[in-house]
Write an enzyme that holds these catalytic residues in place. Structure first.
Site: not given
Length: 312
Positions: A143, A164, A182, A249
């Site tokens: 997906h 997205k 998708d 980070r």
């Protein structure tokens, strides 16, 4: 889930009937014989007549044909028994050569498909190896939105509601290309290569909240879509809180995600108001290109820092 379905000789015949101009000479009852393996083993699935690799599709060219005519009847019978014992999926006679009657007899007796083609043996082998590498490839449906960004195949993933498809639309407006939205079908077509395509039902379509389904090819033109791309990078969108709880980070080790047994580079981008995610994704792709060329910015910075510490 990944899938890998064995290929029957009947399916191979049907798929390549026109391309190789195949004819079926004998052993039709063996059309259910199957070829096992994956894309990485395609080169081992078909080749010139060879007793060392009896389990492959055996291709008879001019040299192999002349050899069988030249050797004695006893030698021919022995070598043919050895081939049959190895359970070859099929025999293919190239250049429309006339097969030895004994070969036809053996194929009918043991239900070994015997096919003919007017093409040269080397061309048949090369063609079938490419065909098998694609048909035997492991597959998985994932997906996300699959894009061509600066020539790099990028899969955009993330939680629902993070935008997205909207990001994909913005990238298209910045002259990048859509492969699939998708659902993306990925296949491992070589030991170090994964290819992504769009299911035919969703071809050229992008679903954007508030706008519905958009036909990207019709709206933006043919240059806005791609038929396939090789997967090189996964960009995973997360909320700021998720990033702080689960990711470093400045990760010392590069993030990767396993796809069909291959580690694919992965970049995690936090989504929040005011951030231009399209620009960040483009920067991530440019950085990935540098890394593929052996340029690691973080490693270079750490070396610079170490040199500065050593000089103090």
């Amino acid at each position: 889930m990944p899938s890998n379905t064995p290929l029957s000789i009947q399916q191979l015949y049907d798929d390549n009937l026109e391309s190789l101009r195949l004819g079926w000479l004998a052993g039709q009852a063996g059309n259910g014989r199957v070829i096992y393996g994956d894309a990485a083993s395609a080169a081992d699935q078909v080749g010139h007549l060879n007793l060392i690799h009896p389990g492959r599709i055996q291709v008879f060219g001019q040299q192999e044909h002349d050899y069988l005519l030249r050797i004695s009847e006893n030698s021919r019978a022995f070598q043919t028994r050895e081939l049959v014992a190895g359970e070859p999926p099929a025999f293919i006679i190239a250049q429309s050569l006339e097969p030895h009657p004994y070969i036809v007899q053996v194929c009918n007796a043991h239900n070994i498909p015997l096919m003919t083609t007017p093409l040269p043996a080397a061309q048949v082998i090369d063609f079938l190896r490419v065909y098998l590498s694609k048909r035997l490839a492991s597959r998985v449906t994932m997906h996300g939105v699959f894009m061509d960004v600066l020539g790099v195949g990028v899969l955009i993933t993330g939680e629902s509601g993070l935008g997205k498809s909207e990001l994909g639309l913005e990238l298209i407006s910045r002259n990048h290309g859509l492969v699939a939205d998708d659902a993306v079908e990925f296949s491992r077509i070589a030991p170090n290569m994964i290819e992504g395509r769009c299911p035919s039902l969703l071809q050229n379509l992008l679903e954007v909240r508030g706008l519905g389904l958009l036909d990207i090819k019709t709206i933006f033109g043919e240059t806005a879509v791609r038929r396939k791309m090789r997967l090189k990078l996964i960009v995973h969108l997360v909320r700021r809180k998720t990033l702080e709880e689960n990711y470093e980070r400045l990760p010392l080790n590069q993030h990767t995600q396993d796809v069909l047994g291959l580690p694919i580079r992965k970049v995690v981008i936090p989504v929040e108001a005011g951030r231009n995610i399209a620009v960040l994704l483009e920067a991530a792709v440019r950085n990935t290109i540098l890394q593929m060329r052996g340029i690691d910015t973080l490693a270079n910075f750490m070396e610079r820092q170490q040199r500065a510490m050593d000089s103090e």
